[in-house]
Design an enzyme around this catalytic site. Sequence first.
Site, mmCIF file in Angstrom:
data_model
loop_
_atom_site.group_PDB
_atom_site.id
_atom_site.type_symbol
_atom_site.label_atom_id
_atom_site.label_comp_id
_atom_site.label_asym_id
_atom_site.label_seq_id
_atom_site.Cartn_x
_atom_site.Cartn_y
_atom_site.Cartn_z
ATOM 1 N N CYS A 4 -2.663 7.952 -10.229
ATOM 2 C CA CYS A 4 -3.989 8.398 -9.657
ATOM 3 C C CYS A 4 -4.350 7.482 -8.656
ATOM 4 O O CYS A 4 -5.485 6.822 -8.791
ATOM 5 C CB CYS A 4 -4.907 8.599 -10.587
ATOM 6 S SG CYS A 4 -6.239 9.396 -10.154
ATOM 7 N N ARG B 297 6.306 -2.164 -4.961
ATOM 8 C CA ARG B 297 6.671 -2.779 -3.371
ATOM 9 C C ARG B 297 6.034 -2.086 -2.243
ATOM 10 O O ARG B 297 5.347 -2.665 -1.280
ATOM 11 C CB ARG B 297 7.861 -3.312 -3.325
ATOM 12 C CG ARG B 297 8.601 -4.373 -4.104
ATOM 13 C CD ARG B 297 10.023 -4.889 -3.900
ATOM 14 N NE ARG B 297 9.887 -5.558 -2.722
ATOM 15 C CZ ARG B 297 10.241 -5.149 -1.566
ATOM 16 N NH1 ARG B 297 10.811 -4.096 -1.496
ATOM 17 N NH2 ARG B 297 10.203 -5.910 -0.426
ATOM 18 N N GLY C 143 16.867 -15.299 -5.376
ATOM 19 C CA GLY C 143 16.528 -14.368 -6.204
ATOM 20 C C GLY C 143 17.160 -12.828 -5.880
ATOM 21 O O GLY C 143 18.188 -12.424 -6.160
#
EC number: 4.1.1.20
Length: 445
Positions: A355, A324, A287
Site C-alpha cells: 500500500c 531497490r 559484495g
Amino acid sequence: MNKHIDVKNSRANDAGLAKNTQIELDSNCISMVADAVGTPFYCYSPEVIAQAYEELSTALSPVGASVCYAVKANGNLSILQLLSRLGCGMDIVSGGEMERALEAGVPASRIIFSGVGKSPREIARALTEGVHQINVESPAEFHLVADIAASLGLRAPVALRVNPDVDAQTHAKISTGKKGDKFGVALGDVAGLFEAAAGRAEIEMVGLAVHIGSQILDLSPYRRAYGVLADLVRDLRTQGHAVPRLDLGGGIGIAYGDQGAPSVAELAAIIAETVGGLGCALTVEPGRWLVGRAGALVTTVLYTKEAGERTLAIVDAGMNDLVRPALYGAVHPLGVVRSARGGEGQSYGVVGPVCESSDIFGVYDDLPQLAAGDLVAFLCAGAYSASMASTYNARDLVPEVFVSNGRFRIVRRRQTTRELMALEKDTVWQDVESGPAPENRKGIA
C-alpha cells in the site's frame, strides 16, 4: 530441451543486456520450484557465485590482493559458507554480520570489521574473537577501541579508514568517499592518530582503508582514491610510521541493463599502477560483484488492469521484498518464466501489492500478454535485495533457494506473520528501578 528465461528490460534501461550480466535461469526448473515453494521467492545459482569469485581472484592474483566479501550485500549462511570454502574472507559492518560469518565457519582471522557506528559491545566481541582488523572511522572510535582493548588485556589490530574526498560518480545514497559524508577519517587527522597509536601499547596500527561507494561503473574514481592513499602511505612512512596493509574497499558495479559493466582486469591494473609498488598487503571487499548476478526474485502475476493510458501487471512481490526500485530508482531486468498466452509486444507497468505508490518495479516493453498465474523474475537480484527485505504490511519474509543442476534447496525458509507475532505475545510489565517520574512517562498506560 528446457527453455531459458526470456529476458526483457524496462524502458528506463533501454533495450538489451550486457553480456553475462545475470543468472541464466532454466524456466522449467524455476517453474517447478515456484510450484513447490510458492512465490515470491529468491533463487540463487551457487555456480554463478563461484565463477565470479574465481574470475575476480584470478584477475587480482598478479597484484597479490586477497578478497573479503561484503556481507551486507547478502548475508545468507549458505552463500557465506560457499564463499568461505573458496577461500574468501568477510567484510562485516555489524555484530550481527559477525555472528553470521562465524556461524558459517569463517575463521575470525579472515574477518575485517568495518562500519562507522560500532558499539562498545561489538568492538569487545570482535577483539575477543580475534578478527583480522578493525577499520576505525573517527578519532572518537579510535580512542574507544584503545580503551576497550586495554580493559580486555588485548592488542587491537587497527586500520584507519580515510575519507579521500573523491566522488565515486554513483548514486548519491551509496556514495561514501566525499568530504561531508559520514564515513572515514579526515585526511588531516590521519597522521595525528598514527602518532597517538605509537603511544598506546594496546593499539597495533596495521594500515589504511578506503571505500568510496557502491555500484561504481566508471573506474576512474578508484584511480583517484588509490592515488590519495598511496601519497598518504609515503607521507606516513617519511614520518617513521609503518603501513603494512591497505584495504582498498569494494563497490565495483554490475550491469543491470545495457550500460555495460567494468572490467575486473582494469581494476587490477589500476591497483597495480597506484598502490602495487608500496609493498603493502592488499585486500578488496566486493559484495554486489560476487553475488548480484547470481540471484533472481521470482513472482506470480496476480491481476492485470488498465490505469489511464498504462496497463499494469500486479505481482505478488512487493517493495518490502525488493526495495531497490523504490529506494534508489533501480530497475532490474525482467525475465518471463511462464506465460500462458505468449506473444510479444505488450508493455506493462509491473507493480506490487504494498500500500504505497512507490511500489512499482518499472515499465517493461515487448512482453507477452500477461495473465493471472504467469511467472516472471526480476534478475540481477542477488545483492542488496533479500538482505534489505522487510515484513512491511505484515507480509511474510520472502524465502531463499539455491538452484543447481535441476535441483533446489531452501536456504532460508519463509518467515510467516504468525511466527513473527509470537515475538509480541506473552510480554510482561517489569518494574524500573529508576527513571522519570510517573507524570513524565507519557504514553505509558
